[in-house]
Design a protein around this motif. Sequence first.
Motif, PDB file in Angstrom:
ATOM      1  N   VAL A  84       0.840  -1.200   0.000  1.00 19.53           N
ATOM      2  CA  VAL A  84       0.000   0.000   0.000  1.00 19.53           C
ATOM      3  C   VAL A  84       0.872   1.246   0.000  1.00 19.53           C
ATOM      4  CG1 VAL A  84      -1.780   1.281   1.245  1.00 19.53           C
ATOM      5  CG2 VAL A  84      -1.797  -1.229   1.269  1.00 19.53           C
ATOM      6  N   ASP A  85       0.535   2.214  -0.837  1.00 21.85           N
ATOM      7  CA  ASP A  85       1.190   3.525  -0.800  1.00 21.85           C
ATOM      8  C   ASP A  85       0.426   4.381   0.209  1.00 21.85           C
ATOM      9  OD1 ASP A  85       2.290   5.988  -1.144  1.00 21.85           O
ATOM     10  OD2 ASP A  85       2.130   6.012  -3.327  1.00 21.85           O
ATOM     11  N   PHE A  86       0.958   4.481   1.427  1.00 21.07           N
ATOM     12  CA  PHE A  86       0.229   5.172   2.479  1.00 21.07           C
ATOM     13  C   PHE A  86       0.208   6.685   2.294  1.00 21.07           C
ATOM     14  CE2 PHE A  86       1.143   1.140   4.746  1.00 21.07           C
ATOM     15  CZ  PHE A  86      -0.166   0.789   5.010  1.00 21.07           C
ATOM     16  N   ALA A  87       1.103   7.216   1.483  1.00 17.34           N
ATOM     17  CA  ALA A  87       1.059   8.648   1.162  1.00 17.34           C
ATOM     18  C   ALA A  87       0.016   8.822   0.058  1.00 17.34           C
ATOM     19  CB  ALA A  87       2.424   9.131   0.703  1.00 17.34           C
ATOM     20  N   SER A  88      -1.236   8.783   0.445  1.00 18.06           N
ATOM     21  CA  SER A  88      -2.336   8.748  -0.518  1.00 18.06           C
ATOM     22  C   SER A  88      -3.637   9.124   0.174  1.00 18.06           C
ATOM     23  CB  SER A  88      -2.475   7.337  -1.113  1.00 18.06           C
ATOM     24  OG  SER A  88      -2.728   6.385  -0.088  1.00 18.06           O
ATOM     25  N   TYR A  89      -4.688   9.220  -0.639  1.00 10.55           N
ATOM     26  CA  TYR A  89      -6.048   9.376  -0.141  1.00 10.55           C
ATOM     27  C   TYR A  89      -6.817   8.093  -0.431  1.00 10.55           C
ATOM     28  CZ  TYR A  89      -5.016  14.391  -0.029  1.00 10.55           C
ATOM     29  OH  TYR A  89      -4.459  15.624   0.229  1.00 10.55           O
ATOM     30  N   SER A  90      -7.830   7.814   0.382  1.00  9.61           N
ATOM     31  CA  SER A  90      -8.745   6.700   0.126  1.00  9.61           C
ATOM     32  C   SER A  90     -10.169   7.227   0.168  1.00  9.61           C
ATOM     33  CB  SER A  90      -8.574   5.596   1.176  1.00  9.61           C
ATOM     34  OG  SER A  90      -7.320   4.967   1.059  1.00  9.61           O
ATOM     35  N   VAL A  91     -11.015   6.710  -0.718  1.00  5.38           N
ATOM     36  CA  VAL A  91     -12.413   7.151  -0.767  1.00  5.38           C
ATOM     37  C   VAL A  91     -13.327   5.941  -0.703  1.00  5.38           C
ATOM     38  CG1 VAL A  91     -11.857   9.230  -2.095  1.00  5.38           C
ATOM     39  CG2 VAL A  91     -12.489   7.135  -3.308  1.00  5.38           C
ATOM     40  N   ASP A  92     -14.536   6.177  -0.196  1.00  5.56           N
ATOM     41  CA  ASP A  92     -15.534   5.107  -0.137  1.00  5.56           C
ATOM     42  C   ASP A  92     -16.908   5.740   0.008  1.00  5.56           C
ATOM     43  OD1 ASP A  92     -16.425   2.542  -0.269  1.00  5.56           O
ATOM     44  OD2 ASP A  92     -15.727   1.922   1.699  1.00  5.56           O
ATOM     45  N   ALA A  93     -17.931   4.917  -0.205  1.00  2.00           N
ATOM     46  CA  ALA A  93     -19.316   5.368  -0.106  1.00  2.00           C
ATOM     47  C   ALA A  93     -20.122   4.357   0.692  1.00  2.00           C
ATOM     48  CB  ALA A  93     -19.930   5.551  -1.491  1.00  2.00           C
ATOM     49  N   SER A  94     -21.249   4.822   1.217  1.00  2.00           N
ATOM     50  CA  SER A  94     -22.178   3.949   1.936  1.00  2.00           C
ATOM     51  C   SER A  94     -23.587   4.340   1.535  1.00  2.00           C
ATOM     52  CB  SER A  94     -21.996   4.114   3.453  1.00  2.00           C
ATOM     53  OG  SER A  94     -22.961   3.359   4.158  1.00  2.00           O
ATOM     54  N   CYS A  95     -24.382   3.337   1.150  1.00  8.74           N
ATOM     55  CA  CYS A  95     -25.749   3.611   0.713  1.00  8.74           C
ATOM     56  C   CYS A  95     -26.709   2.642   1.404  1.00  8.74           C
ATOM     57  CB  CYS A  95     -25.855   3.449  -0.806  1.00  8.74           C
ATOM     58  SG  CYS A  95     -27.382   4.118  -1.495  1.00  8.74           S
ATOM     59  N   SER A  96     -27.694   3.188   2.084  1.00  9.46           N
ATOM     60  CA  SER A  96     -28.707   2.375   2.768  1.00  9.46           C
ATOM     61  C   SER A  96     -29.875   2.152   1.826  1.00  9.46           C
ATOM     62  CB  SER A  96     -29.186   3.089   4.040  1.00  9.46           C
ATOM     63  OG  SER A  96     -28.108   3.329   4.909  1.00  9.46           O
ATOM     64  N   GLY A  97     -29.831   1.025   1.103  1.00 10.73           N
ATOM     65  CA  GLY A  97     -30.843   0.752   0.087  1.00 10.73           C
ATOM     66  C   GLY A  97     -30.265   0.967  -1.297  1.00 10.73           C
ATOM     67  N   ASN A  98     -31.001   0.526  -2.315  1.00 11.04           N
ATOM     68  CA  ASN A  98     -30.535   0.681  -3.692  1.00 11.04           C
ATOM     69  C   ASN A  98     -31.731   0.942  -4.618  1.00 11.04           C
ATOM     70  OD1 ASN A  98     -28.741   0.709  -5.874  1.00 11.04           O
ATOM     71  ND2 ASN A  98     -29.075  -1.472  -6.287  1.00 11.04           N
ATOM     72  N   PRO A  99     -32.106   2.188  -4.865  1.00  8.13           N
ATOM     73  CA  PRO A  99     -31.448   3.391  -4.337  1.00  8.13           C
ATOM     74  C   PRO A  99     -31.778   3.609  -2.858  1.00  8.13           C
ATOM     75  CG  PRO A  99     -33.369   4.001  -5.599  1.00  8.13           C
ATOM     76  CD  PRO A  99     -33.227   2.504  -5.749  1.00  8.13           C
ATOM     77  N   GLY A 100     -31.022   4.522  -2.243  1.00  9.45           N
ATOM     78  CA  GLY A 100     -31.240   4.797  -0.833  1.00  9.45           C
ATOM     79  C   GLY A 100     -30.468   6.016  -0.387  1.00  9.45           C
ATOM     80  N   LEU A 101     -30.314   6.142   0.920  1.00  8.16           N
ATOM     81  CA  LEU A 101     -29.636   7.294   1.506  1.00  8.16           C
ATOM     82  C   LEU A 101     -28.129   7.121   1.334  1.00  8.16           C
ATOM     83  CD1 LEU A 101     -30.798   9.788   2.950  1.00  8.16           C
ATOM     84  CD2 LEU A 101     -30.228   8.673   5.122  1.00  8.16           C
ATOM     85  N   LEU A 102     -27.502   8.056   0.629  1.00 12.74           N
ATOM     86  CA  LEU A 102     -26.110   7.926   0.206  1.00 12.74           C
ATOM     87  C   LEU A 102     -25.190   8.903   0.943  1.00 12.74           C
ATOM     88  CD1 LEU A 102     -23.863   6.969  -1.806  1.00 12.74           C
ATOM     89  CD2 LEU A 102     -24.678   8.798  -3.339  1.00 12.74           C
ATOM     90  N   GLU A 103     -24.034   8.383   1.359  1.00 15.19           N
ATOM     91  CA  GLU A 103     -22.958   9.211   1.904  1.00 15.19           C
ATOM     92  C   GLU A 103     -21.654   8.775   1.248  1.00 15.19           C
ATOM     93  OE1 GLU A 103     -23.169   9.686   6.421  1.00 15.19           O
ATOM     94  OE2 GLU A 103     -24.482   7.950   6.052  1.00 15.19           O
ATOM     95  N   TYR A 104     -20.694   9.680   1.163  1.00  7.60           N
ATOM     96  CA  TYR A 104     -19.355   9.304   0.704  1.00  7.60           C
ATOM     97  C   TYR A 104     -18.329  10.210   1.358  1.00  7.60           C
ATOM     98  CZ  TYR A 104     -20.089  13.074  -2.788  1.00  7.60           C
ATOM     99  OH  TYR A 104     -20.356  14.265  -3.416  1.00  7.60           O
ATOM    100  N   ARG A 105     -17.075   9.724   1.397  1.00  4.41           N
ATOM    101  CA  ARG A 105     -16.037  10.497   2.067  1.00  4.41           C
ATOM    102  C   ARG A 105     -14.654  10.137   1.538  1.00  4.41           C
ATOM    103  NH1 ARG A 105     -16.045   7.930   8.218  1.00  4.41           N
ATOM    104  NH2 ARG A 105     -15.523   5.776   7.672  1.00  4.41           N
ATOM    105  N   CYS A 106     -13.692  10.986   1.927  1.00  3.45           N
ATOM    106  CA  CYS A 106     -12.286  10.814   1.583  1.00  3.45           C
ATOM    107  C   CYS A 106     -11.477  10.934   2.872  1.00  3.45           C
ATOM    108  CB  CYS A 106     -11.863  11.894   0.584  1.00  3.45           C
ATOM    109  SG  CYS A 106     -10.084  11.975   0.248  1.00  3.45           S
ATOM    110  N   VAL A 107     -10.496  10.055   3.046  1.00  4.14           N
ATOM    111  CA  VAL A 107      -9.638  10.099   4.230  1.00  4.14           C
ATOM    112  C   VAL A 107      -8.178   9.995   3.799  1.00  4.14           C
ATOM    113  CG1 VAL A 107     -11.421   8.947   5.598  1.00  4.14           C
ATOM    114  CG2 VAL A 107      -9.520   7.602   4.681  1.00  4.14           C
TER     115      VAL A 107
END
Length: 217
Positions: A84-107
């Motif tokens: 893993v290149d730790f000098a980086s950003y990681s992103v992901d999303a979470s959705c409750s349902g399909n479609p549903g309530l959506l969130e996403y973020r970067c760390v």
Amino acid sequence: MAKKQKYYVVWKGRKRGVFASWEQCEAQVSGYVGAEHKAFDSEDEARRAFKAAYEDYKGQPAQAPSAQRLLTAGRPIRAHHEQVDFASYSVDASCSGNPGLLEYRCVRTDTGAVVFRRGPFAEGTNNIGEFLAIVEALELCHRRKSDLPIYTDSENAMRWVKDKQCKTGLERGERNAALFSRIEKAERWLRAHAYPNKILKWETDAWGENPADYGRK
């Protein structure tokens, strides 16, 4: 006991760079209005930090990352973390349902510090969130003049970004109009900009959950 060596990053000062003593750092920042600097416990971590932005490290502990510290969703990264290149950003999303309530973020991959979070948005999908997270991370890197890579565990989102189009089958409606406005903005940005950042696949089976994972599985 001898005092442990520290390394100092100056993002904004008379001279920018990584310095091996406080005296060298102080000469760059003392009396300099708006100076940005921070101490680190290892030269490697300091050099990774210098490639990123001060905002990513402001208020974070000055510790070098290790296999014990680097966590994903509160759990240590699995074997093969050296890939893993730790000098980086990681992103992901979470959705409750399909479609549903959506969130996403970067760390930040190395510290887990949240760089941005968006949502919740009504009537979204996980793929849309993954796509938007990558594009908004690219926008952030563009503003900060950063070439750090971005990790995602979504191959669909990686293809959509490459094609500069969110190829969702979701229909636009009143409830998700704001989300579709973000999609259109992201597509316009991709068409108008080139970027040096690599978009990398996070290998969940080998490394554990993506550092930006919401831990809701």
